[in-house]
Design an enzyme around this catalytic site. Structure first.
Site, short mmCIF file in Angstrom:
data_model
loop_
_atom_site.label_atom_id
_atom_site.label_comp_id
_atom_site.label_asym_id
_atom_site.label_seq_id
_atom_site.Cartn_x
_atom_site.Cartn_y
_atom_site.Cartn_z
CG ASP A 164 -8.12 -1.10 -3.88
OD1 ASP A 164 -6.89 -0.90 -3.99
OD2 ASP A 164 -8.70 -1.17 -2.78
CG HIS A 212 -2.04 -1.02 1.10
ND1 HIS A 212 -1.99 -2.24 1.74
CD2 HIS A 212 -3.20 -1.01 0.39
CE1 HIS A 212 -3.07 -2.93 1.46
NE2 HIS A 212 -3.83 -2.22 0.65
CG ASN A 213 3.92 1.05 -2.46
OD1 ASN A 213 3.30 1.10 -3.52
ND2 ASN A 213 4.72 0.04 -2.16
CG LEU A 214 4.92 6.25 -4.41
CD1 LEU A 214 5.17 6.34 -5.91
CD2 LEU A 214 5.81 7.26 -3.70
CB VAL A 215 4.19 1.66 -6.78
CG1 VAL A 215 4.22 0.98 -8.14
CG2 VAL A 215 5.54 2.26 -6.46
CG HIS A 216 -1.94 0.03 -4.23
ND1 HIS A 216 -2.54 -0.99 -4.92
CD2 HIS A 216 -2.91 0.57 -3.43
CE1 HIS A 216 -3.81 -1.09 -4.56
NE2 HIS A 216 -4.06 -0.16 -3.66
#
Length: 634
Positions: free
Chosen positions: A463, A316-320
């Protein structure tokens, strides 16, 4: 001059953007250059103070250059975890690595031709290697140095000649060429010959001039490099051009289901969210249409990246966030749903995708509830993280420098906020089965589907979409997600809490979990979203047939968001392309424009292939487990 010895020591520094040939992961290094060699009497007026001032001007100009690489490509990002502007002594680039790079300079047999696009990057790499070797007192054979600088000069000459020819023919200049013409002379001229020590400058000038003397040139063609600072500056310029052009090529695939967000993130040094977000906003000219300041939008996207990087989550990071944003856009683009959305609604779903996991802690809602965390107490154990994501994002937008909604009217703000809240809260997995049940019911009814519910389902599917992507992408996401689950399991053990499902590193069967996830969660969700999209498209076709008349143009062709373009012809072409449809111009205004009501479902084949792959992996998992049991038996 013949016989002159050159010694490089640390005094003044020049900041070089880029990497060595053997270490592309390195982001920056400092190269210091001066000389302790005694000057001739007629050079005694060049004091150390003058040299320091000149070097400072060069360093300042180079730093100024890095700040202008792109309106959103800044090394000063708040979310960047990299260590920039470190001293040479702290650099991770080893002396041995630079020596290896210098050895590679001898190989010029397989280099591309000087007019090839790849030659720009190779020239940049070789210039940086030469500068690094100068600093570290690593010997470069004169023949190798001459041949490499000659190659770089020929590359720049080829670009210059191409630009001159295009300019004379009055052909529109591509962005990479236009930037080169605008910045070449002006930027290089900012560094004066005195910007570096005389002996280093004389040595490079002498060597470069000799290499140039072997070429036939017009009298007007003069050597460009009169100092080491100019060589460094040219290398930076070439590197910047290559990076911008390559990024543009990578973002061209943003319309495709197989878009590789990992590749973009690696290329942008861990800043893919701002690039993908900015690209999509600009593609539909939303900042201009909705009166959003470009600077404010940039600040907002940078702060989003900072929030996503706060807990250093594997998944759950900016790439996701960038992946979910692009996937959401692709579903809308592929289905032709743009005709159904206003600019405000399109902006709302983009922002919802960007903020949907903002400041995620890397743990589940159940973990917060069981551990009685502050955020669980604030939101009363209901959609704990989802409530925090959207609340934190709107609190951020209350600050002027991040307020992308400052020009919205009261009604626009109300509608925007309603849509974003609805979409983000729908990403709570505890609502999954209820959400699918509600949508199946709406699909079976005569009434049109409410936009908020339709957009919420699209975001929810985006998602959980990675099992519907190519195996390499899906497998990478699976590894990241399982690592995040395992870290939560370790925290639960430390707190004395029961280990959540799939969070036990020693006993979880990854392949089996993915088979169940695809079969019972992802596949049914995408079947429903596909059916929902087709129902929406059928309602648009019915609306077209009712509204079409000789005096009233098709409403769906005029009210939907469309990409910005330079001409009306290109605008119409892009508008058709953006919806994934091939259209023919009507013979008259009374002839209906055909609109497909069948949605292409690229995820279906990948879901099938990936599930089959996991079945094979599960068999291997069972074999390994059986072997471990046999080995443990006495």
């Amino acid at each position: 001059m013949p016989g002159r010895k050159i010694r490089v020591t640390s005094c003044s520094s020049l900041h070089i953007i880029g990497t060595s040939l053997s270490n592309p992961a390195a982001k920056s290094m400092k190269v210091s250059a001066t000389t302790n060699t005694k000057r001739h009497h007629h050079h005694h007026h060049h004091s150390s103070k003058t040299n320091k001032t000149a070097a400072a001007r060069a360093a300042a100009m180079v730093n100024h250059d890095t700040e202008n690489l792109s309106p959103i490509f800044s090394s000063k990002s708040k979310s960047s975890d990299s260590t920039d502007n470190v001293g040479v002594g702290d650099s991770k680039i080893s002396h041995e690595a630079i020596e290896q790079d210098v050895t590679n300079l001898t190989n010029l047999n397989n280099l591309p031709s000087t007019n090839a696009f790849e030659a720009l990057q190779i020239s940049s790499d070789r210039l940086r290697t030469i500068i690094a070797a100068l600093h570290c007192n690593i010997l470069i054979r004169k023949a190798d140095l001459v041949r490499n600088l000659d190659y770089v000069a020929n590359v720049l000459d080829a670009v210059h000649e191409d630009e001159t020819r295009i300019k004379q023919q009055h052909i529109p200049v591509a962005p990479i060429r236009r930037r080169l013409m605008e910045e070449d002379d002006g930027a290089l001229s900012e560094i004066e010959p005195d910007s570096v020590p005389n002996e280093v400058r004389d040595w490079l000038t002498m060597t470069f001039t000799r290499s140039m003397s072997t070429l036939k040139r017009r009298p007007s063609d003069k050597p460009k490099f009169k100092s080491v600072a100019q060589a460094i500056r040219a290398g930076i310029m070439v590197d910047r051009i290559v990076k911008k052009w390559t990024l543009r090529i990578k973002l061209k695939t943003i319309n495709e289901w197989t878009f590789d967000v990992f590749s973009v993130n690696e290329f942008t040094n861990g800043q893919c969210l701002r690039y993908v977000g900015f690209e999509l906003m600009q593609r539909y000219n939303l900042p201009n249409k909705l009166h959003i300041s470009i600077t404010t939008l940039q600040n907002f996207l940078e702060q989003m990246e900072s929030g996503y990087s706060r807990y250093r989550n594997p998944y759950h990071n900016l790439v996701h966030a960038a992946d979910v944003l692009q996937t959401t856009y692709q579903i809308i683009y592929n289905s032709g749903l743009m005709n159904w959305l206003t600019d405000l609604e399109l902006f709302a779903i983009f922002v919802a995708a960007i903020v949907h996991d903002f400041e995620h802690t890397g743990t589940s809602n159940n973990f917060h509830i069981q551990s009685r965390s502050d955020v669980a107490l604030i939101y009363n154990d209901r959609a704990v993280l989802e409530n925090h994501h959207v609340s934190a994002a709107f609190r951020l937008m209350r600050q002027d420098e991040y307020n992308i909604l400052s020009e919205f009217t009261s009604d626009e703000y109300k509608n925007f906020r309603h849509l974003v809240i609805e979409m983000v809260l729908a990403t709570d997995m505890s609502c999954h089965f209820a959400q699918l049940k509600t949508m199946r019911s709406l699909i079976s009814m005569q009434e049109n589907i409410e936009k908020a519910k339709a957009l919420a389902l699209i975001l929810h599917c985006a998602d959980i979409s990675h099992p519907g992507k190519p195996w390499d992408i899906h497998h990478t996401w699976t590894q990241s997600l399982m690592e995040e689950f395992f870290k939560q399991g370790e925290k639960e053990k430390e707190l004395g809490l029961p280990c959540s499902p799939l969070c036990d590193r020693d006993n979880t069967l990854v392949a089996e979990s993915q088979i169940g996830f695809i079969q019972y969660i992802v596949e049914p969700s995408f079947i429903v979203v596909g059916d929902m999209l087709e129902k929406v498209l059928k309602s648009l076709v019915a609306a077209d047939s009712e509204l079409l008349s000789p005096s009233i143009p098709n409403r769906s062709m005029t009210s939907s968001p469309s990409p910005s373009a330079v001409s009306s012809t290109e605008l119409n072409h892009q508008h058709d392309e953006q919806n994934g449809l091939e259209r023919q111009l009507p013979s008259s205004m009374t002839t209906p424009i055909p609109r497909s009501t069948i949605v292409r479902r690229p995820w279906a084949e990948y879901l099938k292939l990936n599930r089959e792959r996991w079945v094979q992996e599960a068999e291997e998992e069972r074999r390994r487990k059986q072997l471990n049991v046999i080995e443990e038996e006495p």
